[in-house]
Design a protein around this motif. Structure first.
Motif, short mmCIF file in Angstrom:
data_model
loop_
_atom_site.label_atom_id
_atom_site.label_comp_id
_atom_site.label_asym_id
_atom_site.label_seq_id
_atom_site.Cartn_x
_atom_site.Cartn_y
_atom_site.Cartn_z
N GLU A 1 0.84 -1.19 0.00
CA GLU A 1 0.00 0.00 0.00
C GLU A 1 0.88 1.25 0.00
OE1 GLU A 1 -3.77 -1.87 2.52
OE2 GLU A 1 -2.50 -0.33 3.42
N ALA A 2 0.43 2.25 -0.75
CA ALA A 2 1.17 3.51 -0.82
C ALA A 2 0.21 4.66 -0.58
CB ALA A 2 1.84 3.66 -2.18
N ARG A 3 0.69 5.69 0.15
CA ARG A 3 -0.13 6.86 0.43
C ARG A 3 0.72 8.13 0.35
NH1 ARG A 3 -5.09 6.21 2.64
NH2 ARG A 3 -5.69 4.08 3.20
N ARG A 4 0.06 9.21 -0.06
CA ARG A 4 0.62 10.55 0.12
C ARG A 4 -0.33 11.29 1.03
NH1 ARG A 4 2.97 15.11 -4.11
NH2 ARG A 4 3.25 16.71 -2.49
N GLY A 5 0.10 11.52 2.25
CA GLY A 5 -0.81 12.07 3.26
C GLY A 5 -1.94 11.09 3.50
N THR A 6 -3.17 11.53 3.33
CA THR A 6 -4.33 10.66 3.52
C THR A 6 -4.80 10.04 2.21
OG1 THR A 6 -5.84 12.55 3.28
CG2 THR A 6 -5.11 11.99 5.51
N ARG A 7 -4.15 10.42 1.10
CA ARG A 7 -4.59 9.95 -0.21
C ARG A 7 -3.92 8.62 -0.55
NH1 ARG A 7 -2.76 11.11 -5.53
NH2 ARG A 7 -1.30 12.67 -4.72
N GLN A 8 -4.73 7.61 -0.82
CA GLN A 8 -4.19 6.32 -1.22
C GLN A 8 -3.78 6.36 -2.69
OE1 GLN A 8 -6.59 2.96 -0.21
NE2 GLN A 8 -5.14 1.46 -1.01
N LEU A 9 -2.64 5.74 -2.98
CA LEU A 9 -2.11 5.73 -4.34
C LEU A 9 -2.27 4.34 -4.93
CD1 LEU A 9 1.21 7.58 -3.48
CD2 LEU A 9 -0.86 8.61 -4.43
N HIS A 10 -2.80 4.26 -6.12
CA HIS A 10 -3.00 2.97 -6.78
C HIS A 10 -1.88 2.79 -7.81
CE1 HIS A 10 -6.90 2.58 -4.84
NE2 HIS A 10 -7.12 3.84 -5.17
N LEU A 11 -0.89 1.99 -7.41
CA LEU A 11 0.33 1.85 -8.20
C LEU A 11 0.42 0.45 -8.81
CD1 LEU A 11 2.93 3.48 -5.76
CD2 LEU A 11 1.48 4.61 -7.47
N THR A 12 1.00 0.38 -10.00
CA THR A 12 1.33 -0.92 -10.57
C THR A 12 2.53 -1.50 -9.82
OG1 THR A 12 2.93 -0.05 -12.18
CG2 THR A 12 0.60 -0.07 -12.83
N ARG A 13 2.84 -2.76 -10.08
CA ARG A 13 3.98 -3.39 -9.40
C ARG A 13 5.28 -2.66 -9.70
NH1 ARG A 13 2.16 -9.54 -10.85
NH2 ARG A 13 0.59 -9.78 -9.23
N LYS A 14 5.49 -2.27 -10.96
CA LYS A 14 6.72 -1.59 -11.31
C LYS A 14 6.77 -0.19 -10.70
CE LYS A 14 8.53 -4.96 -13.46
NZ LYS A 14 9.49 -5.78 -12.68
N GLU A 15 5.66 0.52 -10.70
CA GLU A 15 5.63 1.83 -10.06
C GLU A 15 5.93 1.71 -8.57
OE1 GLU A 15 2.25 3.59 -13.15
OE2 GLU A 15 1.70 3.00 -11.10
N PHE A 16 5.34 0.69 -7.93
CA PHE A 16 5.60 0.45 -6.51
C PHE A 16 7.08 0.15 -6.30
CE2 PHE A 16 5.63 -1.73 -2.46
CZ PHE A 16 4.59 -1.15 -1.74
N GLY A 17 7.65 -0.68 -7.17
CA GLY A 17 9.05 -1.04 -7.03
C GLY A 17 9.97 0.15 -7.20
#
Length: 231
Positions: free
Chosen positions: A146-162
């Motif tokens: 899971e990724a967040r900026r402040g309270t906003r959840q970020l929906h990332l692909t596997r490569k973006e997450f990596g």
């Protein structure tokens, strides 16, 4: 993060690759020590999962050769090593650790435990203390993906997450595109494509909401740098 799995049992190696890729890792496979040495020489890996019972050289000798510098390793002799083996006797575990393994997991094992040990070793490598990375307003929960900026959840692909995970372990540092390619993509990636630039571009857009400062900065001719930003 990019991992090397050294395992001669084809079914197990395939299953490990599937499980690790689903967890967001880039994975290369080697079925013996000779193939592993060649991959280690040309690619920088964050962690190696090493079977003890290999057809040419046993895993103990492989680990010893890496630690002694006898085998050239692109990422250096401090490469993290997790030994995987059916040999669970106390003497075997002690020997594995004495030869330089960072951890030792006895087969059969649950994928969940393997992933937890991988995360622990990678945190140690990056100096992290927990499964949640934090840089300014950015939060990355590696275990839950899971990724967040402040309270906003970020929906990332596997490569973006990596890519984000790798940059968050090196905040403020300029990371070349070639380094991202080595650590986030596997050996099948074409080094002459624009895949890193495109992935960083889509990641930057997802991290930057309306009116937000972009946390990823392009340093022309050098690479990318992650800056601390507020929510």
């Amino acid at each position: 993060m990019r991992l090397l799995v050294v395992e001669d049992e084809e079914d197990l190696a395939g299953a490990l690759r599937v499980g690790l890729v689903r967890a967001g890792y880039a994975v290369d496979l080697a079925d013996d020590a000779t193939a592993a040495y060649e991959l280690l020489r040309v690619n920088a890996y964050d962690l190696m999962l090493l079977d003890v019972n290999l057809p040419d050289v046993d895993g103990f000798a492989v680990c010893r050769a890496i630690r002694s510098g006898e085998v050239a390793v692109a990422d250096g002799p401090d490469l993290r090593v997790l030994m995987l083996t059916a040999r669970g006797a106390l003497g075997d575990r002690v020997r594995g650790l004495d030869e330089g393994a960072d951890d030792y997991l006895v087969k059969p094992f649950a994928l969940a435990e393997l992933l937890a040990r991988v995360r622990a070793l990678l945190r140690r490598d990056s100096g992290g203390t927990g499964v949640v990375l934090a840089v300014g307003a950015l939060r990355l929960d590696v275990a839950r993906h899971e990724a967040r900026r402040g309270t906003r959840q970020l929906h990332l692909t596997r490569k973006e997450f990596g890519v984000l995970e790798y940059l968050m372990t090196r905040p403020g540092q300029v990371v070349p595109a070639e380094e991202l390619l080595e650590h986030v993509w596997d050996a099948n990636a074409d080094p002459f494509t624009e895949t890193v630039r495109v992935t960083v571009g889509t990641l930057r857009r997802k991290l930057t909401g309306d009116g937000d400062d972009p946390p990823i900065e392009t340093v022309i001719g050098r690479g990318y740098r992650l800056r601390e930003v507020t929510a």
